[in-house]
Design a protein around this motif. Structure first.
Motif, PDB file in Angstrom:
ATOM      1  N   PRO A 184       0.823  -1.209   0.000  1.00 41.69           N
ATOM      2  CA  PRO A 184       0.000   0.000   0.000  1.00 41.69           C
ATOM      3  C   PRO A 184       0.859   1.263   0.000  1.00 41.69           C
ATOM      4  O   PRO A 184       1.842   1.366   0.736  1.00 41.69           O
ATOM      5  N   VAL A 185       0.467   2.200  -0.859  1.00 43.47           N
ATOM      6  CA  VAL A 185       1.096   3.520  -0.924  1.00 43.47           C
ATOM      7  C   VAL A 185       0.105   4.506  -0.331  1.00 43.47           C
ATOM      8  O   VAL A 185      -1.038   4.599  -0.803  1.00 43.47           O
ATOM      9  N   VAL A 186       0.503   5.237   0.710  1.00 40.15           N
ATOM     10  CA  VAL A 186      -0.448   6.088   1.416  1.00 40.15           C
ATOM     11  C   VAL A 186      -0.024   7.553   1.341  1.00 40.15           C
ATOM     12  O   VAL A 186       1.152   7.885   1.481  1.00 40.15           O
ATOM     13  N   LEU A 187      -1.017   8.397   1.123  1.00 44.30           N
ATOM     14  CA  LEU A 187      -0.823   9.846   1.078  1.00 44.30           C
ATOM     15  C   LEU A 187      -1.578  10.478   2.234  1.00 44.30           C
ATOM     16  O   LEU A 187      -2.814  10.487   2.239  1.00 44.30           O
ATOM     17  N   PRO A 188      -0.890  11.011   3.249  1.00 43.61           N
ATOM     18  CA  PRO A 188      -1.579  11.779   4.289  1.00 43.61           C
ATOM     19  C   PRO A 188      -2.053  13.108   3.699  1.00 43.61           C
ATOM     20  O   PRO A 188      -1.267  13.901   3.185  1.00 43.61           O
ATOM     21  N   LEU A 189      -3.356  13.325   3.763  1.00 42.27           N
ATOM     22  CA  LEU A 189      -3.971  14.475   3.113  1.00 42.27           C
ATOM     23  C   LEU A 189      -4.645  15.342   4.161  1.00 42.27           C
ATOM     24  O   LEU A 189      -5.369  14.821   5.027  1.00 42.27           O
ATOM     25  N   GLY A 190      -4.429  16.656   4.127  1.00 38.01           N
ATOM     26  CA  GLY A 190      -5.022  17.507   5.149  1.00 38.01           C
ATOM     27  C   GLY A 190      -5.132  18.959   4.746  1.00 38.01           C
ATOM     28  O   GLY A 190      -5.034  19.315   3.568  1.00 38.01           O
ATOM     29  N   VAL A 191      -5.349  19.789   5.741  1.00 34.98           N
ATOM     30  CA  VAL A 191      -5.510  21.230   5.543  1.00 34.98           C
ATOM     31  C   VAL A 191      -4.782  21.959   6.666  1.00 34.98           C
ATOM     32  O   VAL A 191      -4.352  21.356   7.645  1.00 34.98           O
ATOM     33  N   LEU A 192      -4.688  23.270   6.495  1.00 32.62           N
ATOM     34  CA  LEU A 192      -4.202  24.158   7.559  1.00 32.62           C
ATOM     35  C   LEU A 192      -5.385  25.027   7.966  1.00 32.62           C
ATOM     36  O   LEU A 192      -5.817  25.890   7.212  1.00 32.62           O
ATOM     37  N   GLU A 193      -5.904  24.783   9.156  1.00 31.82           N
ATOM     38  CA  GLU A 193      -7.192  25.365   9.550  1.00 31.82           C
ATOM     39  C   GLU A 193      -7.186  25.718  11.029  1.00 31.82           C
ATOM     40  O   GLU A 193      -6.549  25.039  11.848  1.00 31.82           O
TER      41      GLU A 193
END
Length: 245
Positions: A20-29
């Motif tokens: 599995p290749v995982v991308l941590p995805l988020g925001v600055l909020e």
């Protein structure tokens, strides 16, 4: 394994093993005065820090520049909003690049506005659309237009039933599904998110900043503990292990 630290032979081995290749995805909020702006991103990255201690993963550099919106507070609160219209072409190019490398087990994981994930919100919808478009682009480039209607694909639906689905090559998931939400807490900078940060990134939390007159959505945060956060982390890790196979 951190993708940027991997050598070509390690990448080839990961592709062969369908790791599995995982991308941590988020925001600055804005998350109140007591939590960091990158709370949503940190929750995902720190969980994967733990998960890679128990299983093989390829962890991509985190992407924290999602569509934060200013629904919680205006830009003076520090939120950096990048609209979905800018995210789609970037994400499509990124996913397409990963597919061309040879990966076929790619997962982006997000913890932002995911309480109604089936309906979707701007960041996850942008990456979900981009993933689909990247898969279409790759297949059409390899097999040509009309690939699905070709006689070679007469067993397409049977292949789906057996788990052979090219549109599973790129998937986007919430960090917490409904099962975890029901068993833990889902909020914005309240008890749940504060507890998660106390467990995963305690150095970023200032509990003394929880003063009277704080926004309504941080109610209950004063009761958060690292122990409660660890309970949530355990639920998330159990789910991710099932999800990633």
């Amino acid at each position: 394994m951190r993708y940027e630290l991997m050598r070509p032979d390690q990448i080839r081995a990961a592709i062969a093993a369908n790791t599995p290749v995982v991308l941590p995805l988020g925001v600055l909020e804005y998350h109140g005065e007591h939590l960091p702006l990158g709370m949503d991103s940190l929750a995902v990255t720190r969980v994967f820090d733990r998960l890679e201690q128990t299983r093989e993963l390829v962890i991509l550099p985190a992407f924290p520049y999602g569509a934060a919106s200013h629904a919680v507070r205006g830009p003076e609160g520090g939120a950096v909003h990048v609209g979905a219209e800018a995210l789609v072409p970037f994400a499509e190019a990124m996913f397409y690049g990963l597919l061309r490398v040879g990966f076929r087990n790619i997962h982006a994981v997000i913890h932002h506005q995911t309480e109604n994930f089936g309906q979707g919100m701007p960041t996850d919808l942008a990456f979900r659309l981009a993933g689909r478009q990247a898969v279409f682009k790759l297949i059409e480039g390899e097999r040509g237009e009309g690939w699905w209607g070709n006689a070679d694909n007469a067993s397409y639906y049977e292949g789906h039933a057996a788990g052979d689905n090219p549109f599973n090559w790129v998937q986007v998931h919430p960090l917490m599904d409904q099962g975890v939400i029901d068993a833990f807490h889902f909020d914005h900078a309240g008890l749940g998110e504060t507890a998660l940060m106390l467990a995963l990134a305690p150095e970023t939390v200032d509990m003394e900043a929880l003063a009277k007159g704080a926004p309504w959505y941080v109610a209950g945060a004063e009761a958060a503990t690292a122990e409660e956060g660890e309970r949530g982390v355990a639920l998330i890790l159990e789910r991710l292990n099932r999800l990633l196979g």
